[in-house]
Structures are given as structure tokens and as C-alpha cells.
Motif scaffolding. Structure first.
Motif, PDB file in Angstrom:
ATOM      1  N   CYS A 143       0.827  -1.189   0.000  1.00  0.00           N
ATOM      2  CA  CYS A 143       0.000   0.000   0.000  1.00  0.00           C
ATOM      3  C   CYS A 143       0.871   1.252   0.000  1.00  0.00           C
ATOM      4  CB  CYS A 143      -0.910  -0.019   1.229  1.00  0.00           C
ATOM      5  SG  CYS A 143      -1.827   1.500   1.456  1.00  0.00           S
ATOM      6  N   ARG A 144       0.511   2.186  -0.818  1.00  0.00           N
ATOM      7  CA  ARG A 144       1.302   3.418  -0.898  1.00  0.00           C
ATOM      8  C   ARG A 144       1.135   4.257   0.359  1.00  0.00           C
ATOM      9  NH1 ARG A 144      -0.419   6.157  -6.395  1.00  0.00           N
ATOM     10  NH2 ARG A 144      -2.394   6.037  -5.332  1.00  0.00           N
ATOM     11  N   LEU A 145       0.065   4.024   1.037  1.00  0.00           N
ATOM     12  CA  LEU A 145      -0.240   4.876   2.183  1.00  0.00           C
ATOM     13  C   LEU A 145       0.264   4.295   3.483  1.00  0.00           C
ATOM     14  CD1 LEU A 145      -3.833   5.924   1.176  1.00  0.00           C
ATOM     15  CD2 LEU A 145      -1.679   7.103   0.769  1.00  0.00           C
ATOM     16  N   TYR A 202      -3.057   0.912  -6.060  1.00  0.00           N
ATOM     17  CA  TYR A 202      -1.988   0.336  -5.237  1.00  0.00           C
ATOM     18  C   TYR A 202      -2.119   0.738  -3.779  1.00  0.00           C
ATOM     19  CZ  TYR A 202       0.264  -1.280  -9.425  1.00  0.00           C
ATOM     20  OH  TYR A 202       0.532  -1.925 -10.585  1.00  0.00           O
ATOM     21  N   ILE A 203      -3.298   0.631  -3.283  1.00  0.00           N
ATOM     22  CA  ILE A 203      -3.492   0.858  -1.863  1.00  0.00           C
ATOM     23  C   ILE A 203      -4.326  -0.285  -1.303  1.00  0.00           C
ATOM     24  CG2 ILE A 203      -3.300   3.359  -1.969  1.00  0.00           C
ATOM     25  CD1 ILE A 203      -6.274   3.556  -2.070  1.00  0.00           C
ATOM     26  N   CYS A 204      -4.233  -0.498  -0.035  1.00  0.00           N
ATOM     27  CA  CYS A 204      -4.976  -1.581   0.564  1.00  0.00           C
ATOM     28  C   CYS A 204      -6.433  -1.181   0.747  1.00  0.00           C
ATOM     29  CB  CYS A 204      -4.354  -1.965   1.913  1.00  0.00           C
ATOM     30  SG  CYS A 204      -4.554  -0.717   3.185  1.00  0.00           S
ATOM     31  N   ARG A 205      -7.223  -2.148   1.088  1.00  0.00           N
ATOM     32  CA  ARG A 205      -8.659  -1.874   1.177  1.00  0.00           C
ATOM     33  C   ARG A 205      -8.985  -0.875   2.262  1.00  0.00           C
ATOM     34  NH1 ARG A 205     -12.867  -6.823   0.423  1.00  0.00           N
ATOM     35  NH2 ARG A 205     -14.378  -5.214   0.801  1.00  0.00           N
ATOM     36  N   ARG A 206      -8.233  -0.964   3.326  1.00  0.00           N
ATOM     37  CA  ARG A 206      -8.521  -0.053   4.433  1.00  0.00           C
ATOM     38  C   ARG A 206      -8.287   1.389   4.010  1.00  0.00           C
ATOM     39  NH1 ARG A 206      -5.701  -1.813   9.862  1.00  0.00           N
ATOM     40  NH2 ARG A 206      -6.691   0.119  10.456  1.00  0.00           N
ATOM     41  N   CYS A 207      -7.140   1.617   3.398  1.00  0.00           N
ATOM     42  CA  CYS A 207      -6.840   2.971   2.959  1.00  0.00           C
ATOM     43  C   CYS A 207      -7.773   3.384   1.834  1.00  0.00           C
ATOM     44  CB  CYS A 207      -5.387   3.056   2.500  1.00  0.00           C
ATOM     45  SG  CYS A 207      -4.220   2.890   3.859  1.00  0.00           S
ATOM     46  N   PHE A 208      -8.151   2.395   1.041  1.00  0.00           N
ATOM     47  CA  PHE A 208      -9.048   2.715  -0.064  1.00  0.00           C
ATOM     48  C   PHE A 208     -10.337   3.322   0.447  1.00  0.00           C
ATOM     49  CE2 PHE A 208     -12.456   1.678  -2.982  1.00  0.00           C
ATOM     50  CZ  PHE A 208     -11.938   2.178  -4.168  1.00  0.00           C
ATOM     51  N   ARG A 209     -10.811   2.756   1.534  1.00  0.00           N
ATOM     52  CA  ARG A 209     -12.058   3.279   2.088  1.00  0.00           C
ATOM     53  C   ARG A 209     -11.899   4.729   2.504  1.00  0.00           C
ATOM     54  NH1 ARG A 209     -14.826  -0.479   6.423  1.00  0.00           N
ATOM     55  NH2 ARG A 209     -16.186   1.325   6.375  1.00  0.00           N
ATOM     56  N   GLU A 210     -10.699   5.042   2.955  1.00  0.00           N
ATOM     57  CA  GLU A 210     -10.478   6.401   3.422  1.00  0.00           C
ATOM     58  C   GLU A 210     -10.378   7.392   2.271  1.00  0.00           C
ATOM     59  OE1 GLU A 210      -7.231   6.560   6.024  1.00  0.00           O
ATOM     60  OE2 GLU A 210      -7.982   5.024   7.376  1.00  0.00           O
ATOM     61  N   VAL A 211      -9.801   6.925   1.192  1.00  0.00           N
ATOM     62  CA  VAL A 211      -9.603   7.835   0.069  1.00  0.00           C
ATOM     63  C   VAL A 211     -10.703   7.698  -0.968  1.00  0.00           C
ATOM     64  CG1 VAL A 211      -7.112   7.774   0.387  1.00  0.00           C
ATOM     65  CG2 VAL A 211      -8.210   6.226  -1.244  1.00  0.00           C
ATOM     66  N   ALA A 212     -11.568   6.720  -0.780  1.00  0.00           N
ATOM     67  CA  ALA A 212     -12.608   6.452  -1.766  1.00  0.00           C
ATOM     68  C   ALA A 212     -13.429   7.705  -2.049  1.00  0.00           C
ATOM     69  CB  ALA A 212     -13.514   5.338  -1.266  1.00  0.00           C
TER      70      ALA A 212
END
Ligand SMILES: [Zn+2]
Length: 52
Positions: free
Chosen positions: A17-19, A33-43
Motif C-alpha cells: 500500500c502506498r499509504l 496500489y493501496i490496501c482496502r482499508r486505505c481505499f475506504r479512506e480515500v474512496a
């Protein structure tokens, strides 16, 4: 958990994950290229609202 053969050790190794650096549940579609957790944050920022 299944892993596609071509995803094992191909490419330059962007597998984290980039984050947060987490390599699990990585989302590579959309060149995120981010994990699901971070994806939710940046979604919300990138316009995804259906995910999570
Ligand atoms: Zn992350």
C-alpha cells in the motif's frame, strides 16, 4: 486464498500500500496500489462510493 501466477513475482514489486505499506488486500485496479482499508479512506476523494 488464491493468487494468480502472474501476480506472484512479476513486475518491479509494487506490492504494498502506498499509504500504510500493508501488502494485504491490495487494490491494484485503477492504478491505486493501496490496501482496502486505505481505499475506504480515500474512496470519497477519488469518487468511489460503492466500495465499503
Ligand atoms: Zn493501506
Amino acid at each position: 486464498m488464491k493468487v494468480k501466477p502472474e501476480e506472484k513475482f512479476k513486475g518491479k514489486g509494487i506490492r504494498k500500500c502506498r499509504l500504510c505499506g500493508n501488502a494485504r488486500a491490495l487494490i491494484r485496479s485503477h492504478n491505486l496500489y493501496i490496501c482496502r482499508r486505505c481505499f475506504r479512506e480515500v474512496a470519497a476523494d477519488i469518487g468511489f462510493k460503492k466500495y465499503g
